[in-house]
Enzyme design. Structure first.
Site, short mmCIF file in Angstrom:
data_model
loop_
_atom_site.label_atom_id
_atom_site.label_comp_id
_atom_site.label_asym_id
_atom_site.label_seq_id
_atom_site.Cartn_x
_atom_site.Cartn_y
_atom_site.Cartn_z
N SER A 587 0.51 -1.00 -0.16
CA SER A 587 0.30 -0.50 -0.52
C SER A 587 0.95 0.84 0.36
CB SER A 587 -1.30 0.15 1.06
OG SER A 587 -1.95 0.95 1.11
N ASP A 662 -8.50 -4.62 -6.10
CA ASP A 662 -7.96 -3.48 -5.34
C ASP A 662 -8.76 -2.24 -5.95
OD1 ASP A 662 -7.54 -1.56 -3.85
OD2 ASP A 662 -5.51 -2.91 -4.00
N HIS A 694 -8.07 -4.84 -1.73
CA HIS A 694 -6.75 -4.79 -1.47
C HIS A 694 -5.54 -5.38 -0.60
CE1 HIS A 694 -3.94 -1.19 -1.45
NE2 HIS A 694 -3.66 -1.25 0.34
#
Length: 717
Positions: A587, A662, A694
């Site tokens: 991330s 995602d 994600h």
């Protein structure tokens, strides 16, 4: 003689280590190992804990789940009652295991089973009532006073009350109008979309109109042919949602809306009720996120009563906590604010008068736990002087300088306050303490230990964990952690894996068990003879506004400088092979891992960037614009932080990993940088996890971790 003794000790150490069991990365990810000597047939790799541990409302008794029964124990340690799974199953035939507790008081235990909330009389082992839910119910919110449940189906909000049919609070056929769910992509401390009033007579709820928000296509490959699923995704600088707040009256079944015009796309957050249910307080933040107003609204008319106060900041403002009203006071509350550089507590009344500042710490207050019934004391949690820790304090409201530290052992303490505030449940750990649970008397300070967990990694060959402190280039203290092989040899040279996150609202280094690392990190260190290193750079959480806000309009700049300070520290260690340093993150950490690799190619041989933000203009408004402003306002900042800008620097190996659906860091990030890498003739590796969002969850997560580490081992040479 000394030489022979040293040799004997070394041989003994080798023999002991040789007897220790090595565990795999898969074991570490799943959190258990097969153990034929255990009654369960396996042993957990995480410290023992008490599940469902909580106070019983209105008592000084606590309850926990021991696997086969709920145990009720007094704060003084006296066993009160056991509620066995067999007893409950005799009442609820579909019960297969002890349920999660939604609410419990002196007589009733509320839990969810068979698409209904069950009201169970645990004293007499009988069912009192059941509150059925409609099929597909989500975002459930229990009202203890009315025995009612607010929930959503699709984009609409409903209420279920015991003995009644479901009540439709909203009936929107337009899919762009969403009620009863978290808004603003769960920023500003928003965790849910419904808010029962203190006595349960009214239900406030968030609503968002996403008509102006662009659609983003995600592809479902499990249909034939593949099909498109459109989600609403507001990208930085584009049109955003328009928020509203509704109020539903349970008795009249009527709904009104607060009189707020959000055509300017400003944010509504930190919603709280006054104890008499007359007013709602809302923090309203402008789209630029540099100015907010705390406003009071009349709950019966929806009209604005007054602005209590406002705050501005040239970087950003970010209220994250609702007003907390004092006991027995309908018009006085506490407010948490970073206005003086650290999150502190301020005492206000509903006319907007600042009565006093309650705390003036140079460290971060993290939560208001509650009050004693008379409102003499407030109980709070915060870092204390060491930002890697978490502690609980009692503060006298009339004399806020009278502060009592209730948790005194170094570490990370998660506490729960009893109804009368006479006791705390204190669950804590540190680098040297796997898990302890104490009951603390908040008046005498006496602790009663109810659990001392054994080290679950004892007699296993797993790397060690150490906390450390280094200096940034300007002398700012930075905190890190390091995992070494258990049989660490200071005369050897070890390769390094730097695990990075580095973004706002996250802290990777804490004084808790394993220093808050994933278990695979010390396992990898041990199994592969590696050093695993993590550093919290500037921009990360729990260090105060100046430390956190230095990243404004330049994401990646200061964070990378601090990470390189960490690398310089590593290179100064005689046992580090400075020619073999790899980096991995997910991330924001994926943004950092790819940025570090491309902007400093001589430093790292290998990078694995998972779920990476590669271009902040593709990221969502609420988070992205807070830290970067809009692409139009800050074109230089957006371009300088764009990962693809630095692709021509690539040396070594770079792997991007992304979930195909995602909905947080949308696939456009990874697909765009792959496209640019082809144009620039730079070989970048790619791994897609089909139909994962994600995070790569479930059984595939072990595959993911192994893939990351195999890539590091293969290429960090």
């Amino acid at each position: 003689m000394k030489k022979h003794l040293s040799l004997l000790l070394a041989l003994t150490s080798l023999i002991v280590l040789g007897q220790e069991k090595k565990i795999s990365i898969q074991d570490a990810v799943y959190g258990y190992v097969i153990d034929n000597n255990s009654p369960e047939g396996y042993s957990l790799l995480y410290p023992e804990d008490y599940n469902s541990l909580q106070w019983i409302n209105g008592t000084n008794n606590y309850i926990y789940n021991n696997g086969s029964s709920f145990e009720i124990v007094s704060a003084n340690g006296q066993k009160i009652k056991s509620i066995s799974k067999a007893d409950m199953a005799s009442v609820y035939s579909k019960l297969r295991y002890l349920p999660s507790i939604t609410y419990i008081n002196q007589k009733e235990l509320i839990f969810e089973l068979d698409n209904a909330f069950q009201v169970y009389d645990y004293l007499n082992n009988s069912s009192l009532s059941s509150i059925p839910l409609a099929s597909g119910a989500e975002n459930k919110d229990f009202n203890k006073h009315q025995k009612a449940i607010a929930y959503t189906i699709g984009n609409n909000l409903f209420v279920a009350i015991s003995g009644n049919e479901k009540i439709a609070v909203t009936n929107n056929f337009d899919k762009n109008i969403v009620s009863g769910q978290a808004i603003h992509r769960s920023e500003f401390g928003i965790k849910k979309g419904t808010f029962w009033s203190p006595k349960g007579n009214l239900l406030a709820f968030y609503q968002k109109n996403e008509s102006n928000v662009t659609d983003y296509p995600l592809v479902d490959i499990n249909t034939v042919p593949a099909s498109s699923k459109l989600i609403k995704y507001p990208m930085a600088g584009q049109k955003s949602e328009q928020a509203a707040i509704g109020i539903f009256d349970v008795k009249t079944q009527k709904t009104i809306y607060l009189d707020i015009d959000t055509t300017d796309e400003h944010y509504l957050t930190n919603l709280s009720w006054s104890p008499d249910e007359k007013y709602i307080l809302v923090a309203e933040i402008n789209r630029d996120q540099n100015h907010y107003w705390l406003n009071r609204y009349d709950a019966s008319t929806g009209k604005k009563v007054n602005t209590l106060f406002e705050e501005k900041n040239s970087k950003w403002v970010e209220p994250e906590y609702p007003a907390t009203f004092l006991p027995n006071k309908n018009d006085e509350f506490l407010w948490m604010s970073e206005r003086n550089g650290f999150m502190n507590i301020y005492h206000y009344n509903l006319n907007g008068k600042l009565i006093k500042q309650i705390t003036d710490f140079k460290w971060v207050v993290q939560n208001i736990l509650g009050f004693d019934p008379k409102g003499k004391f407030v109980f709070i949690s915060g870092t204390g002087k060491d930002p890697r820790e978490k502690h609980t304090y009692k503060i006298e409201l009339k004399n806020p300088k009278k502060i009592t530290a209730l948790t005194k052992i170094a570490g990370t303490h998660k506490t729960q306050l009893s109804t009368d505030a006479k006791f705390l449940i204190d669950s804590y750990s540190s680098v040297s303490i796997p898990q302890n649970i104490d009951i603390i008397n908040t008046e005498s300070g006496v602790n009663n230990n109810i659990l001392t967990a054994k080290n679950p990694l004892e007699n296993l060959a797993i790397g060690t964990t150490e906390l450390l402190e280094i200096k940034a280039d300007d002398g700012t203290p930075l905190y890190g952690k390091i995992h070494k092989p258990k049989n660490f040899n200071p005369s050897k040279k070890y390769p390094v894996l730097v695990y990075v996150y580095g973004g706002p609202h996250a802290q990777m280094v804490t004084n808790s068990w394993l220093a808050d690392s994933y278990l695979w990190m010390p396992v990898f260190a041990q199994n592969e003879d590696y050093i695993v290193f993590t550093l919290d750079n500037r921009g990360s959480a729990n260090r105060g506004f100046a430390f956190e806000s230095v990243i404004h309009r330049q994401l990646g700049e200061m964070e990378i400088k601090d990470q390189l300070s960490g690398v310089e520290y590593l290179k100064s260690l005689p046992y580090v092979d400075s020619s073999r340093i790899a980096v991995h993150g997910w991330s924001f950490g994926g943004f950092m891992a790819s940025s570090l690799m491309l902007r400093h190619p001589k430093v790292f041989t290998t990078s694995v960037a998972g779920g990476a933000v590669t271009d902040w203009k593709f990221y969502e408004i609420m988070y992205g614009e807070r830290y970067m402003d809009t692409p139009e306002q800050n074109p230089e900042g957006y371009e300088n932080s764009r990962v693809g800008k630095y692709l021509n620097n690539l040396e070594g190996k770079l792997l991007f990993i992304h979930g195909s659906v995602d909905d947080v860091v949308v696939p456009q990030h990874v697909l765009s940088i792959m496209q640019e890498s082809i144009t620039k003739k730079k070989l970048v590796d790619l791994s897609i996890y089909p139909m994962h969002a994600h995070g790569v969850r479930g059984a595939d997560h072990a595959n993911l971790v192994q893939r990351i580490l195999d890539y590091v081992k293969t290429n960090n040479k």
